[in-house]
Design a protein around this motif. Structure first.
Motif, PDB file in Angstrom:
ATOM      1  N   LEU A 162       0.754  -1.271  -0.031  1.00 46.36           N
ATOM      2  CA  LEU A 162      -0.176   0.108   0.086  1.00 46.36           C
ATOM      3  C   LEU A 162       0.989   1.297  -0.008  1.00 46.36           C
ATOM      4  CD1 LEU A 162      -2.826  -1.268   2.687  1.00 46.36           C
ATOM      5  CD2 LEU A 162      -2.870  -1.166   0.173  1.00 46.36           C
ATOM      6  N   TRP A 182      -2.975   5.394   0.618  1.00 45.46           N
ATOM      7  CA  TRP A 182      -3.783   4.509   1.512  1.00 45.46           C
ATOM      8  C   TRP A 182      -3.527   4.540   3.019  1.00 45.46           C
ATOM      9  CZ3 TRP A 182      -7.733   2.224  -0.815  1.00 45.46           C
ATOM     10  CH2 TRP A 182      -7.471   2.051  -2.335  1.00 45.46           C
ATOM     11  N   LEU A 183      -2.170   4.937   3.524  1.00 46.39           N
ATOM     12  CA  LEU A 183      -1.904   4.797   4.964  1.00 46.39           C
ATOM     13  C   LEU A 183      -1.575   6.418   5.215  1.00 46.39           C
ATOM     14  CD1 LEU A 183       0.079   1.592   5.179  1.00 46.39           C
ATOM     15  CD2 LEU A 183      -2.131   2.182   5.810  1.00 46.39           C
ATOM     16  N   VAL A 188      -8.604   7.969   4.895  1.00 47.72           N
ATOM     17  CA  VAL A 188      -8.740   6.768   4.155  1.00 47.72           C
ATOM     18  C   VAL A 188      -7.997   5.680   5.182  1.00 47.72           C
ATOM     19  CG1 VAL A 188      -7.699   5.300   2.355  1.00 47.72           C
ATOM     20  CG2 VAL A 188      -8.538   7.827   2.044  1.00 47.72           C
ATOM     21  N   ALA A 189      -7.136   6.231   6.150  1.00 54.63           N
ATOM     22  CA  ALA A 189      -5.933   5.263   6.714  1.00 54.63           C
ATOM     23  C   ALA A 189      -6.908   4.447   7.504  1.00 54.63           C
ATOM     24  CB  ALA A 189      -5.142   6.079   7.237  1.00 54.63           C
ATOM     25  N   THR A 192      -8.387   1.536   5.681  1.00 60.95           N
ATOM     26  CA  THR A 192      -7.367   0.781   5.080  1.00 60.95           C
ATOM     27  C   THR A 192      -7.045  -0.481   6.275  1.00 60.95           C
ATOM     28  OG1 THR A 192      -6.489   2.444   3.936  1.00 60.95           O
ATOM     29  CG2 THR A 192      -5.044   0.621   4.105  1.00 60.95           C
ATOM     30  N   VAL A 196      -7.312  -4.216   6.375  1.00 57.70           N
ATOM     31  CA  VAL A 196      -6.305  -5.405   6.521  1.00 57.70           C
ATOM     32  C   VAL A 196      -6.557  -6.327   7.629  1.00 57.70           C
ATOM     33  CG1 VAL A 196      -3.718  -5.437   6.883  1.00 57.70           C
ATOM     34  CG2 VAL A 196      -4.474  -3.884   5.192  1.00 57.70           C
ATOM     35  N   THR A 270       0.469   2.512  10.817  1.00 58.77           N
ATOM     36  CA  THR A 270       0.366   3.861  10.714  1.00 58.77           C
ATOM     37  C   THR A 270       0.989   4.700  12.081  1.00 58.77           C
ATOM     38  OG1 THR A 270      -1.725   3.701  12.155  1.00 58.77           O
ATOM     39  CG2 THR A 270      -1.970   3.513   9.606  1.00 58.77           C
ATOM     40  N   THR A 278      -5.907   7.233  13.154  1.00 55.31           N
ATOM     41  CA  THR A 278      -6.002   5.710  13.138  1.00 55.31           C
ATOM     42  C   THR A 278      -5.979   5.059  14.857  1.00 55.31           C
ATOM     43  OG1 THR A 278      -3.877   5.267  12.553  1.00 55.31           O
ATOM     44  CG2 THR A 278      -5.420   5.033  11.022  1.00 55.31           C
TER      45      THR A 278
ATOM     46  N   SER B 253       2.766   8.649   4.565  1.00 57.67           N
ATOM     47  CA  SER B 253       2.914   7.254   5.080  1.00 57.67           C
ATOM     48  C   SER B 253       4.278   6.678   4.727  1.00 57.67           C
ATOM     49  CB  SER B 253       1.983   6.558   4.029  1.00 57.67           C
ATOM     50  OG  SER B 253       2.133   6.874   2.721  1.00 57.67           O
TER      51      SER B 253
END
Lengths: 327, 422
Positions: A162, A182-183, A188-189, A192, A196, A270, A278, B253
């Motif tokens: 990702l 994604w992260l 979004v994180a 995601t 997972v 994250t 998150t 990220s």
């Protein structure tokens, strides 16, 4: 088993038999025996159950409840300069005004909302296996495979997949869509990470569903087939009603799993970010205790998490009991 | 079924009753054996620190032959969690390693002031400030930690730029980056902000080119004006740099430790604001890029009238637990751990810039020479002056600024509040 009057096992057995015959006959038996040991033996028998449950009880009291109470007690003391001093509800006030803890609580709510998805995925896949889609034997083992991987390994694998310049984004760009961080995108994180987590753990729920299917009466399915039911109708009218208890069980265990075993994934994927989006209570507790050196605040957060779990547990037990009555 | 419901109810009742309890923060002194000292750190298990530990042990054994020293290497990820538990119970190691700044200052209540023991080393070693609180020193520095701007000379050459004359102003710096990116595809900066540490490096690495000398001194002294235009400029630049594509994509990220360092080491980025010691430093980069290709530049001038300097503080240092039975003995061990021979071994083995600036570093290549020569005029790093709570908030806000969910003004407001409270 050889029987001898000298063994205490046998004596005890004899006594129980006497009791079954009634009080009067026991009195006669005691009078006849006239040994001083008999009443003591009787007391020992009454104590036996308590002695037998004592180890388990002591372990629960000493290693579970007592530390729990100490933890709760500790949450009413201060950190840093106020270490060890009673501060009343200050830690709880701090918690409620901390935006990160609020995010963590909101994320618990989000998990509850996503719970149906987390249950539907293994449920549907188990249904397909049950309905013998081509290759169902292979799927049965493949689906379970991620469940044996540790969250750290799963997290690392998905970190690579990702990454912003990773394979998934190349694929998406290949079909003409913009890349997604994604992260790294706060919106979004969390989805995601939950995605997972579902991927990594649905194997266990799948096994439970398959066990449930083994108790399903195949004649019902055959009858539905003979009546010309579609797959969707069969799932809705036959499978879901028949598996209602299994589904409820999976709901309970999945929710507990989401609340208590996502730490590893969050830590690896994250670190609670981006922007704290998150965070879950568990991760918050770890950060406050270890990184921020605020163990008492962490205890307060643990207490809140415990209460959340308690409420959820009670609700779920109530649901299960109702389902039990319906049976 | 009934019993299942009963248990939680009993628990809840017990909790309500327990809620009436009061504080229980008793501290017991440990019963450490007299002839033994226990040291906690996260370094002694590293191969690169083996020679350092040996030298320090040998030095201490000369002074106290009968005393055994046990090094317990803890995993760094869990270090402060484990230490927190030890501190809470009032039992644990006699001597322990700390990062300078917030991590130490948050825990001084468990530490012994060292001033009476280290007077003789005060001049020889640098970096004490990061281990001091309210005028008292709580640990002796072994390394200096700072944030030099490293650049990849090979990429400069490839783009036709002179690698020995890096830009000195922000506009020239950005122009150089554009040239290099065009020629080599490498991005200007390697940034990792997954842990929220990227902003700390950015702020400290470039801050001396943004804040005026007076603003800088005030900031370090705790008089921070979060509304000043130059402070705002730091955060705007953080956003601008990302929005204009100077950073690698997906900075939020990308882990700083060690994905961002990996980007620089593999030539995918021209510059990185790195570290001086531990990891992500000249010795790590040298292994991949070659000693002659690792350059160190001063921060470019971003606001006119500023004088860029190397931002650095005491890096890691050893402190003594309050509960140790023989403070003088533990202090002698700390002195051995900061002896010149041991520190020289640490420089050679791990590439750390050590606190004893008389340790010879002439064999280290151009990057380390530049760093050591900049120490004289260096200043404390901006982010180290902030409390760990404010640093944590800044990390989160920096991610939100990049993601566009928080404005710079809003972030500054929150930071000002947090800074005032701590």
């Amino acid at each position: 088993m050889p029987v001898g009057r000298s063994t205490s096992v046998h004596s005890a057995g004899a006594e129980w038999t006497d009791e079954a015959r009634g009080l009067a006959s026991r009195r006669r038996w005691e009078a006849r025996a006239e040994t001083p040991r008999a009443p003591r033996r009787f007391r020992g028998d009454r104590l036996a159950p308590y002695v037998l449950v004592a180890p388990a009880l002591l372990i629960i009291l000493g290693l579970r409840l007592w530390p729990l109470l100490l933890g709760v007690n500790f949450s009413f003391t201060g950190d840093g300069d106020r270490d060890g001093m009673p501060v009343g509800l200050d830690n709880y006030a701090d918690l409620l005004s901390d935006p990160v803890f609020q995010i963590a609580l909101r994320n618990v709510g989000l998990l509850a909302l996503l719970l149906p998805v987390a249950v539907a995925v293994p449920g549907l896949l188990a249904t397909f296996i049950f309905l013998r889609v081509p290759g169902h034997r292979v799927f049965r083992s493949v689906y379970f495979f991620p469940a044996v991987l540790s969250p750290v390994i799963v997290g690392s694998i998905f970190n690579l997949l990702l990454a912003f310049d990773g394979p998934l984004n190349s694929l998406i760009e290949g079909i003409g869509l913009g890349p997604v961080d994604w992260l790294g995108d706060p919106k979004v994180a969390m989805f995601t990470v939950v995605g997972v987590h579902i991927w990594a753990t649905f194997g266990m729920a799948l096994v439970v569903f398959l066990a449930g299917f083994s108790t399903l009466d195949p004649t019902l399915v055959d009858a539905a087939r003979a009546d010309g039911a579609t797959v969707a109708q069969m799932i809705w009218h036959v499978i879901i009603p028949a598996l209602s208890r299994t589904i409820q069980f999976v709901f309970v265990t999945t929710m507990i799993g989401m609340l208590t075993s996502m730490f590893g994934l969050i830590y690896v994927m994250t670190s609670g970010g981006p922007g704290g989006s998150t965070y879950l209570p568990e991760y918050y507790i770890w950060v406050q205790q270890g990184q921020m050196n605020r163990p008492a605040l962490a205890s307060a957060a643990s207490t809140v998490l415990f209460l959340i779990m308690l409420v959820m547990g009670l609700v779920q037990i109530a649901l299960l009991r109702r389902a039990g009555r319906e049976d | 079924m009934k019993q299942q419901a009963l248990w939680p109810a009993v628990l809840a009742a017990a909790l309500v009753l327990a809620g009436c309890g009061s504080a229980s923060g008793t501290k017991n002194p440990s019963d450490a054996a007299g002839g033994k000292l226990v040291v906690w750190d996260w370094k002694s298990g590293d191969k690169t620190a083996a020679a350092y530990v040996e030298k320090a042990k040998a030095d201490f054994a000369k002074k106290h032959p009968g005393v055994t020293v046990e090094f317990v290497a803890q995993p760094f990820d869990q270090y402060y969690t484990l230490l927190g538990t030890a501190i809470q119970s009032g039992k644990g190691p006699d001597v322990m390693l700390f990062n300078g700044g917030g991590q130490l200052r948050d825990r001084v209540s468990a530490l012994l002031p060292l001033d009476e023991f280290i007077a003789a080393d005060k001049q020889r070693l640098a970096g004490w400030d990061a281990f001091a609180k309210d005028g008292k020193v709580y640990a002796a520095p072994i390394t200096l930690q700072g944030h030099p701007i490293y650049y990849n000379k090979a990429l400069y050459k490839k783009a036709g730029l002179n690698p020995d004359r890096p830009a000195t102003t922000w506009s020239a710096f950005v122009n150089d980056c554009a040239t290099i990116t065009k020629a080599t595809q490498a991005t200007c900066f390697a940034v990792g902000n997954k842990e929220g540490a990227g902003i700390q490096f950015f702020m400290s690495g470039l801050g001396s080119g943004i804040l005026t000398p007076k603003e800088y001194t005030d900031w370090i002294a705790g008089k921070r004006d979060w509304n000043s235009p130059n402070v705002k400029r730091m955060f705007e630049l953080w956003k601008e740099a990302n929005d204009s594509g100077l950073n690698n994509k997906g900075a939020n990220s990308t882990a700083l430790f060690n994905d961002a360092f990996g980007l620089f080491s593999s030539g995918k980025a021209v510059n990185i604001i790195g570290l001086m010691s531990d990891i992500g430093h000249w010795k790590d980069f040298r292994e991949f890029l070659g000693a002659d290709n690792v350059g160190v530049m001063q921060a470019p001038v971003i606001t006119s009238g500023t004088t860029p300097s190397l931002p650095y503080d005491g890096g890691i240092g050893y402190g003594i637990a309050k509960w140790t039975q023989n403070p003088a003995l533990a202090a002698d061990l700390v002195r051995s751990l900061t002896s010149i021979d041991a520190l020289h071994a640490f420089y050679t083995g791990a590439g750390a810039i050590v606190s004893d600036t008389t340790v010879k570093t002439s064999d280290g290549g151009p990057a380390v020479t530049t760093i050591v020569s900049s120490l004289k005029d260096g200043k404390p790093a901006l982010h180290v002056a902030l409390s760990s709570k404010t640093q944590d908030l800044m990390g989160r806000l920096s991610q939100q600024i990049i993601a566009g969910s928080v404005s710079v003004d809003d972030a500054l407001k929150q930071l000002a509040e947090s800074d005032k409270a701590s």
